[in-house]
Design a protein around this motif. Structure first.
Motif, PDB file in Angstrom:
ATOM      1  N   GLU A  49       3.095   7.199   0.885  1.00 46.69           N
ATOM      2  CA  GLU A  49       2.451   6.683   2.091  1.00 46.69           C
ATOM      3  C   GLU A  49       1.953   7.900   2.858  1.00 46.69           C
ATOM      4  O   GLU A  49       2.742   8.762   3.230  1.00 46.69           O
ATOM      5  N   ARG A  50       0.658   7.973   3.047  1.00 50.94           N
ATOM      6  CA  ARG A  50       0.058   9.113   3.750  1.00 50.94           C
ATOM      7  C   ARG A  50      -0.011   8.809   5.239  1.00 50.94           C
ATOM      8  O   ARG A  50      -0.249   7.673   5.631  1.00 50.94           O
ATOM      9  N   ASN A  56      -0.232   1.687   6.709  1.00 50.28           N
ATOM     10  CA  ASN A  56       0.479   0.494   6.241  1.00 50.28           C
ATOM     11  C   ASN A  56       1.810   0.236   6.936  1.00 50.28           C
ATOM     12  O   ASN A  56       2.282  -0.889   6.961  1.00 50.28           O
ATOM     13  N   CYS A  57       2.433   1.282   7.475  1.00 45.56           N
ATOM     14  CA  CYS A  57       3.780   1.140   8.043  1.00 45.56           C
ATOM     15  C   CYS A  57       3.846   1.387   9.545  1.00 45.56           C
ATOM     16  O   CYS A  57       4.923   1.282  10.131  1.00 45.56           O
ATOM     17  N   LEU A  80       8.078  -1.915   8.557  1.00 46.34           N
ATOM     18  CA  LEU A  80       8.556  -1.464   7.248  1.00 46.34           C
ATOM     19  C   LEU A  80       8.717  -2.622   6.273  1.00 46.34           C
ATOM     20  O   LEU A  80       8.729  -2.416   5.064  1.00 46.34           O
ATOM     21  N   ASP A  81       8.831  -3.836   6.779  1.00 49.12           N
ATOM     22  CA  ASP A  81       8.970  -5.004   5.910  1.00 49.12           C
ATOM     23  C   ASP A  81       7.630  -5.607   5.503  1.00 49.12           C
ATOM     24  O   ASP A  81       7.584  -6.540   4.704  1.00 49.12           O
ATOM     25  N   GLY A 131       2.272  -4.311   2.599  1.00 49.17           N
ATOM     26  CA  GLY A 131       1.572  -3.083   2.226  1.00 49.17           C
ATOM     27  C   GLY A 131       2.383  -1.817   2.404  1.00 49.17           C
ATOM     28  O   GLY A 131       1.990  -0.749   1.949  1.00 49.17           O
ATOM     29  N   CYS A 132       3.533  -1.911   3.055  1.00 51.60           N
ATOM     30  CA  CYS A 132       4.349  -0.729   3.354  1.00 51.60           C
ATOM     31  C   CYS A 132       5.402  -0.525   2.275  1.00 51.60           C
ATOM     32  O   CYS A 132       6.300  -1.336   2.100  1.00 51.60           O
ATOM     33  N   MET A 133       5.303   0.591   1.578  1.00 47.80           N
ATOM     34  CA  MET A 133       6.268   0.868   0.517  1.00 47.80           C
ATOM     35  C   MET A 133       7.502   1.593   1.030  1.00 47.80           C
ATOM     36  O   MET A 133       8.467   1.762   0.314  1.00 47.80           O
ATOM     37  N   LEU A 134       7.515   2.016   2.287  1.00 50.25           N
ATOM     38  CA  LEU A 134       8.643   2.789   2.807  1.00 50.25           C
ATOM     39  C   LEU A 134       9.892   1.958   3.053  1.00 50.25           C
ATOM     40  O   LEU A 134      10.981   2.500   3.151  1.00 50.25           O
ATOM     41  N   GLY A 135       9.771   0.641   3.158  1.00 45.53           N
ATOM     42  CA  GLY A 135      10.929  -0.214   3.362  1.00 45.53           C
ATOM     43  C   GLY A 135      11.958  -0.072   2.256  1.00 45.53           C
ATOM     44  O   GLY A 135      13.160  -0.256   2.470  1.00 45.53           O
TER      45      GLY A 135
END
Length: 136
Positions: free
Chosen positions: A58-59, A85-86, A114-115, A118-122
């Motif tokens: 995630e940039r 995305n986050c 985060l949920d 599109g957010c992969m950090l979750g």
């Protein structure tokens, strides 16, 4: 001539046996890379998750970096980045004293985005992160 023919047949049989023996061996499972990294370079940031050898990132843009030198503070550093995305995401480096001296653990702190799909950090909430700050 007969000896040469027997030699060729024996070599062929040995090759076939070697091939069959190789097929009968169980496949050795290769280790897969895993890790969680927050990479900071001046105003740019990348949150990178590596799980079972697959890398996603995630940039973002660095919003704030605070580093506390005091050994008495529970927080050693705070990194805040803004991602598409986050949203705005914060990592805290927490001090934990142990018998060998002071250590720090980097963790990602939850926000509502985060949920999002599109957010992969979750997927990295339960992980310990490594910060690589190349800002100088």
């Amino acid at each position: 001539m007969q000896q040469m023919l027997m030699t060729i047949v024996l070599l062929g049989l040995l090759g076939l046996l070697g091939l069959l023996a190789g097929c009968a061996q169980p496949q050795v499972e290769q280790p897969k890379a895993n890790g969680s990294y927050l990479v900071i370079e001046n105003s740019q940031a990348w949150a990178v998750l590596i799980s079972d050898g697959k890398r996603v990132e995630e940039r973002g843009t660095v919003v704030d970096v605070i580093k506390l030198a005091s050994r008495h503070s529970a927080v050693a550093a705070s990194y805040v980045i803004e991602t598409t995305n986050c949203g705005r995401v914060q990592w805290l480096t927490e001090r934990a004293d142990d018998a060998d001296g002071a250590t720090t653990l980097m963790s990602l702190h939850n926000n509502q985005q985060l949920d999002d799909a599109g957010c992969m950090l979750g997927n990295g909430l339960a992980r310990v992160w490594t910060v690589l700050d190349y800002s100088g």
